[in-house]
Design an enzyme around this catalytic site. Structure first.
Site, PDB file in Angstrom:
ATOM      1  CB  SER A 175      -0.978   0.043   1.435  1.00 15.82           C
ATOM      2  OG  SER A 175      -1.885   1.473   1.653  1.00 15.82           O
TER       3      SER A 175
ATOM      4  CG  PHE B 180       0.686   9.250  -4.682  1.00 19.33           C
ATOM      5  CD1 PHE B 180       1.504  10.166  -4.743  1.00 19.33           C
ATOM      6  CD2 PHE B 180      -0.317   9.778  -3.888  1.00 19.33           C
ATOM      7  CE1 PHE B 180       2.564  10.649  -3.712  1.00 19.33           C
ATOM      8  CE2 PHE B 180       0.120  10.414  -2.918  1.00 19.33           C
ATOM      9  CZ  PHE B 180       1.497  11.531  -2.613  1.00 19.33           C
TER      10      PHE B 180
ATOM     11  CD1 TRP C 255      -1.450   1.811  -6.085  1.00 25.84           C
ATOM     12  CD2 TRP C 255      -1.470   3.345  -5.531  1.00 25.84           C
ATOM     13  NE1 TRP C 255      -2.584   2.145  -6.760  1.00 25.84           N
ATOM     14  CE2 TRP C 255      -2.517   3.241  -6.258  1.00 25.84           C
ATOM     15  CE3 TRP C 255      -2.305   4.356  -3.740  1.00 25.84           C
ATOM     16  CZ2 TRP C 255      -3.763   4.165  -5.797  1.00 25.84           C
ATOM     17  CZ3 TRP C 255      -2.622   5.423  -3.716  1.00 25.84           C
ATOM     18  CH2 TRP C 255      -3.781   5.662  -5.261  1.00 25.84           C
ATOM     19  CG  HIS C 256       0.262   6.039  -1.604  1.00 28.16           C
ATOM     20  ND1 HIS C 256      -0.347   5.244  -1.002  1.00 28.16           N
ATOM     21  CD2 HIS C 256      -0.977   7.025  -1.149  1.00 28.16           C
ATOM     22  CE1 HIS C 256      -1.299   4.668   0.277  1.00 28.16           C
ATOM     23  NE2 HIS C 256      -1.563   6.305  -0.737  1.00 28.16           N
ATOM     24  N   GLY C 257       4.040   5.863  -4.501  1.00 29.53           N
ATOM     25  CA  GLY C 257       4.676   6.442  -5.009  1.00 29.53           C
ATOM     26  C   GLY C 257       6.523   5.486  -4.667  1.00 29.53           C
TER      27      GLY C 257
END
Length: 482
Positions: free
Chosen positions: A322, A482, A325-327
């Site tokens: 998770s 993102f 996933w953001h960056g």
């Protein structure tokens, strides 16, 4: 095209009028208009991105149809993994190629070998993380026979590119959104008015709260080496409300806009800063992503059904993924790992589902115990946001170190104290309104509906005036990166 731009203010009414003019003529024409409007909306940033979303749409539409007719299980798995590799391959290339390349180079340097590499000149397509996961959910659900694949390419294209939620969510499931394109939509004034209220509140969150907080948060984080501990605490708090107002504001505008067109999207935020533990926070924060990882990663890995080791492994995996996933930055991985550490004691003591109901439901005020739980959870969340916002791990370490120094006892130092005080006042008003509306889908859903019309309209006009007053502080939506 930004929701808080003049472009969108012109675009939305035109599409709205054309859409409902077609309502009595053809459902297919309505869906085709949505596709055209969505591609215009998305191509407004860079028309080259349209080829990527079109290719992704073609791949998953074709695989979905083949999965329906294919009975051989081995071939079905090949089709599924083709979709996964294509979608995640594009996501990995555009979003993570330079991250892996830079870390590959750093690893060789660490062991005493130098290799010459150059970062790739890659433009990150807006919203690729969102629509990639949306199309993947379709293919996986078709593979598992939870969903009948569509034979209508226009409908599938509308599902993938639906402009209100295309670039920053909510990440819709095909089981929820796709069937809505097959149903005849009729205009409902009450639904449209409710949608306008949600759009208004979303704009307030974004323009008045998030953008005001962003100016101060950026000032403090970008000059953190010159700031004392108390100022850095303020910076963390400003960013905490910036990211919430920014992202949940986008979701509110997206959901409200969808209601104007007769669609219902899932709720993406459910007043997460009133959570009493981290497990509750994650049930209320970015719910479309949290449930996506739960259903398509956590449960297939065994979830909480196995022994202690499996529970620990799956918990860390889901939070680290998770974060990633953001960056493409170690700060996001560290942020995810920290939340896994927060979550683990609740999971191991079977307390992760203790707080399922709304806090202080039916009451104006929380109990002393609930207030303490909310404050402690909020504190942990703010601390984690520092790592999330930092430029890199070293920056995060120095930022946190200064907070835990003696300088935290000093008076905060800001270049514009008046602006900071006004922003804090706005945040307090915002928290108060959110608290009053915490039992609704969004804060303004029912607030003021029973008031006399002049008073209710005064509330709406006050929000509109605040939007114009703060409009000069325009910042891009955080989750676009993102």
């Amino acid at each position: 095209m930004l929701f808080n731009s003049i472009d969108f203010a012109v675009f939305l009414p035109i599409v709205f009028l054309l859409y409902w003019l077609l309502a009595n003529k053809s459902l297919k024409l309505q869906n085709a208009l949505i596709v055209l409007a969505s591609y215009l909306f998305y191509g407004w940033w860079d028309w080259r991105f349209l080829f990527l979303i079109l290719f992704s749409t073609l791949v998953d539409y074709t695989i979905g149809r083949k999965l329906k007719s294919e009975k051989n299980q081995t071939k079905r798995k090949i089709l599924l993994w083709t979709s996964i590799f294509v979608n995640l391959g594009f996501l990995g290339f555009f979003k993570y190629a330079n991250f892996f390349l830079d870390n590959f180079t750093a690893a060789f340097s660490f062991f005493g070998s130098e290799i010459a590499t150059h970062s790739l000149d890659i433009i990150l397509p807006v919203g690729i993380s969102f629509y990639t996961f949306q199309t993947l959910s379709y293919t996986i659900d078709v593979y598992k026979q939870k969903l009948e694949p569509t034979n209508d390419f226009i409908v599938f294209s509308a599902f993938v590119s639906f402009f209100p939620q295309l670039v920053a969510g909510p990440i819709e499931r095909a089981t929820n959104l796709l069937p809505q394109f097959y149903k005849k939509r009729t205009f409902e004034l009450s639904k449209a008015v409710d949608g306008m209220r949600q759009i208004l509140w979303g704009l307030f969150k974004k323009i008045v709260i998030a953008d005001s907080c962003a100016e101060l948060a950026n000032q403090i984080f970008n000059n953190s080496a010159e700031m004392n501990g108390s100022t850095l605490v303020l910076g963390a708090l400003f960013f905490t409300f910036q990211i919430y107002g920014d992202f949940s504001g986008y979701s509110d505008i997206a959901i409200g806009t969808s209601r104007l067109f007769g669609f219902n999207l899932m709720q993406n935020f459910k007043f997460p800063y009133f959570s009493r533990d981290i497990a509750e926070f994650w049930r209320r924060w970015h719910m479309s992503l949290s449930t996506w990882f739960r259903d398509y990663l956590y449960i297939p890995l065994g979830g909480s059904r196995g022994g202690t080791w499996m529970k620990v492994r799956n918990t860390f995996l889901i939070f680290i993924v998770s974060g990633f996933w953001h960056g493409a930055n170690w700060t996001f991985i560290a942020w995810g790992t920290l939340h896994a550490i927060y979550f683990l004691p609740l999971l191991l003591t079977n307390k992760n589902r203790n707080n399922l109901e709304i806090v202080a439901q039916g009451n104006y005020l929380p109990t002393a115990r609930e207030l303490l739980q909310m404050l402690s959870t909020f504190t942990l969340t703010v601390f984690a946001w520092i790592i999330f916002r930092a430029n890199d791990i070293t920056h995060a370490f120095h930022y946190i170190s200064e907070i835990f120094s003696a300088s935290i006892l000093e008076t905060p130092k800001l270049s514009d104290s008046k602006d900071a005080i006004i922003t804090m006042l706005l945040v307090f008003i915002f928290i108060f309104i959110e608290w009053l509306g915490r039992e609704s889908q969004f804060a303004l859903e029912h607030l003021g509906l029973k008031w006399k019309r002049p008073l209710r309209h005064a509330l709406y006009y006050t929000i509109i005036i605040a939007l114009f007053w703060c409009n000069g502080k325009e910042q891009q939506f955080i989750y676009f990166q993102f």
